[in-house]
Write a protein that holds these residues in place. Sequence first.
Motif, PDB file in Angstrom:
ATOM      1  N   LEU A 175      34.113  31.695  52.387  1.00 56.90           N
ATOM      2  CA  LEU A 175      33.522  31.414  51.077  1.00 56.90           C
ATOM      3  C   LEU A 175      32.854  32.656  50.512  1.00 56.90           C
ATOM      4  N   TRP A 176      32.108  33.358  51.356  1.00 59.88           N
ATOM      5  CA  TRP A 176      31.353  34.512  50.877  1.00 59.88           C
ATOM      6  C   TRP A 176      32.109  35.823  51.004  1.00 59.88           C
ATOM      7  N   ASP A 177      33.064  35.910  51.933  1.00 56.03           N
ATOM      8  CA  ASP A 177      33.794  37.174  52.101  1.00 56.03           C
ATOM      9  C   ASP A 177      34.927  37.311  51.104  1.00 56.03           C
ATOM     10  N   VAL A 178      35.781  36.312  51.001  1.00 55.87           N
ATOM     11  CA  VAL A 178      36.934  36.426  50.100  1.00 55.87           C
ATOM     12  C   VAL A 178      36.769  35.599  48.827  1.00 55.87           C
ATOM     13  N   GLY A 179      35.786  34.691  48.801  1.00 56.38           N
ATOM     14  CA  GLY A 179      35.512  33.966  47.565  1.00 56.38           C
ATOM     15  C   GLY A 179      35.242  34.880  46.385  1.00 56.38           C
ATOM     16  N   PRO A 180      34.462  35.970  46.558  1.00 59.78           N
ATOM     17  CA  PRO A 180      34.242  36.872  45.424  1.00 59.78           C
ATOM     18  C   PRO A 180      35.522  37.505  44.889  1.00 59.78           C
ATOM     19  N   HIS A 181      36.491  37.778  45.760  1.00 53.16           N
ATOM     20  CA  HIS A 181      37.757  38.335  45.275  1.00 53.16           C
ATOM     21  C   HIS A 181      38.410  37.380  44.276  1.00 53.16           C
ATOM     22  N   VAL A 182      38.464  36.106  44.628  1.00 45.04           N
ATOM     23  CA  VAL A 182      39.099  35.117  43.757  1.00 45.04           C
ATOM     24  C   VAL A 182      38.299  34.952  42.468  1.00 45.04           C
ATOM     25  N   LEU A 183      36.984  34.827  42.574  1.00 47.67           N
ATOM     26  CA  LEU A 183      36.167  34.659  41.375  1.00 47.67           C
ATOM     27  C   LEU A 183      36.246  35.879  40.463  1.00 47.67           C
ATOM     28  N   SER A 184      36.409  37.065  41.040  1.00 50.39           N
ATOM     29  CA  SER A 184      36.461  38.272  40.214  1.00 50.39           C
ATOM     30  C   SER A 184      37.676  38.284  39.294  1.00 50.39           C
ATOM     31  N   VAL A 185      38.681  37.492  39.628  1.00 50.83           N
ATOM     32  CA  VAL A 185      39.860  37.344  38.768  1.00 50.83           C
ATOM     33  C   VAL A 185      39.712  36.145  37.837  1.00 50.83           C
ATOM     34  N   LEU A 186      39.302  35.007  38.391  1.00 52.04           N
ATOM     35  CA  LEU A 186      39.272  33.777  37.603  1.00 52.04           C
ATOM     36  C   LEU A 186      38.261  33.839  36.463  1.00 52.04           C
ATOM     37  N   LEU A 187      37.103  34.446  36.691  1.00 52.93           N
ATOM     38  CA  LEU A 187      36.070  34.448  35.649  1.00 52.93           C
ATOM     39  C   LEU A 187      36.490  35.223  34.396  1.00 52.93           C
ATOM     40  N   PRO A 188      36.999  36.449  34.515  1.00 50.25           N
ATOM     41  CA  PRO A 188      37.412  37.134  33.282  1.00 50.25           C
ATOM     42  C   PRO A 188      38.625  36.502  32.614  1.00 50.25           C
ATOM     43  N   VAL A 189      39.472  35.846  33.384  1.00 54.54           N
ATOM     44  CA  VAL A 189      40.695  35.266  32.807  1.00 54.54           C
ATOM     45  C   VAL A 189      40.442  33.880  32.213  1.00 54.54           C
ATOM     46  N   LEU A 190      39.680  33.033  32.908  1.00 57.30           N
ATOM     47  CA  LEU A 190      39.502  31.637  32.494  1.00 57.30           C
ATOM     48  C   LEU A 190      38.142  31.342  31.891  1.00 57.30           C
ATOM     49  N   GLY A 191      37.197  32.262  32.012  1.00 56.93           N
ATOM     50  CA  GLY A 191      35.856  32.012  31.518  1.00 56.93           C
ATOM     51  C   GLY A 191      34.924  31.573  32.639  1.00 56.93           C
ATOM     52  N   ASP A 192      33.664  31.446  32.296  1.00 56.50           N
ATOM     53  CA  ASP A 192      32.648  31.113  33.287  1.00 56.50           C
ATOM     54  C   ASP A 192      32.929  29.752  33.931  1.00 56.50           C
ATOM     55  N   VAL A 193      32.414  29.572  35.132  1.00 56.30           N
ATOM     56  CA  VAL A 193      32.549  28.297  35.834  1.00 56.30           C
ATOM     57  C   VAL A 193      31.440  27.361  35.366  1.00 56.30           C
ATOM     58  N   THR A 194      31.804  26.166  34.953  1.00 54.07           N
ATOM     59  CA  THR A 194      30.828  25.170  34.522  1.00 54.07           C
ATOM     60  C   THR A 194      30.617  24.087  35.567  1.00 54.07           C
ATOM     61  N   GLU A 195      31.536  23.979  36.515  1.00 51.82           N
ATOM     62  CA  GLU A 195      31.412  22.972  37.568  1.00 51.82           C
ATOM     63  C   GLU A 195      32.197  23.436  38.782  1.00 51.82           C
ATOM     64  N   VAL A 196      31.631  23.258  39.977  1.00 48.18           N
ATOM     65  CA  VAL A 196      32.330  23.621  41.208  1.00 48.18           C
ATOM     66  C   VAL A 196      32.063  22.555  42.264  1.00 48.18           C
ATOM     67  N   VAL A 197      33.122  22.178  42.960  1.00 46.57           N
ATOM     68  CA  VAL A 197      33.032  21.243  44.071  1.00 46.57           C
ATOM     69  C   VAL A 197      33.750  21.875  45.252  1.00 46.57           C
TER      70      VAL A 197
END
Length: 296
Positions: A175-197
């Motif tokens: 979650l903490w090691d490779v999660g940032p890699h995924v978020l670093s792509v999804l946030l600029p492409v899809l916008g901020d996260v409003t909900e996470v489960v």
Amino acid sequence: MTKAIRIGLLGTGPWATRTHAPALAAHPDVDFSGVWGRRPDAAAGIAAEFGTRAYEDVDALFAASDAVALALPPDVQAPLAARAAAAGCHLLLDKPVATSVAGAREVALAAEKAGVASVVFCTLRFAAATAPWIEEQAAAGGWYLARAHWLGALFSPGSASAYAASPWRREKGALWDVGPHVLSVLLPVLGDVTEVVAAAGPDDTRQLALRHAGGAAASAVLSLSAPVAAASAGITLHGDRGQVDMPRWDDAVGSFAAAVDALLEAARTGVPHGCDAWFGLRMTEILAEAEGRPAA
């Protein structure tokens, strides 16, 4: 900047030795000003290999540097980064900036107060193959769904990864090691996260379901314990243009050199980079929420 910027390195692990130090030593616009680490003998070894100086006093390295690159466990990195910013050093941070929201916020606020530039080295944002792809997809828009997976085998039988010995990775997992890699792509492409489960899988595997401000949904499966034969990573976008896959990437040293370039540009112009300490804070907030901890 008209002369080489002095950049010091904090950290002596495999990431520092294999990526940061070679890139700093080879960069034409960088004076590799020194190395500090929690293991002085390892710092001395890196300094000897790359033609710089080892420091036992981290504040002395800050005084001898215009910027610092950090290759440390996140919760060791955060207070030292804030201290470096207060000393007037620009910050080239590793991901995640911290595993606590308070720690990541401290870094962002320290950089803002000191007026120094910051960049978080999320590899995909700087790799030659993926950085332009991310910009292209963000500009195109029209995305309905994203599917991401990052299945590492660090902790699996048969793994020979040097990073398997990392205590913080063992404790905090994918979650903490490779999660940032995924978020670093999804946030600029899809916008901020409003909900996470988040849902737990085998070992450290976590599956995230994300809702983004633009309305798109995303899923991500993260693991450092996948079978060696199953290890892979990728992100696929679905939208108005059909299905688009993120290209493969490599060359960590070249990617880090591009992150150095981004820091130099932000320091020269005063224009914040899109992957700065505030972006790092936002990733920490999302991951802390996924972990079930309050964002305090």
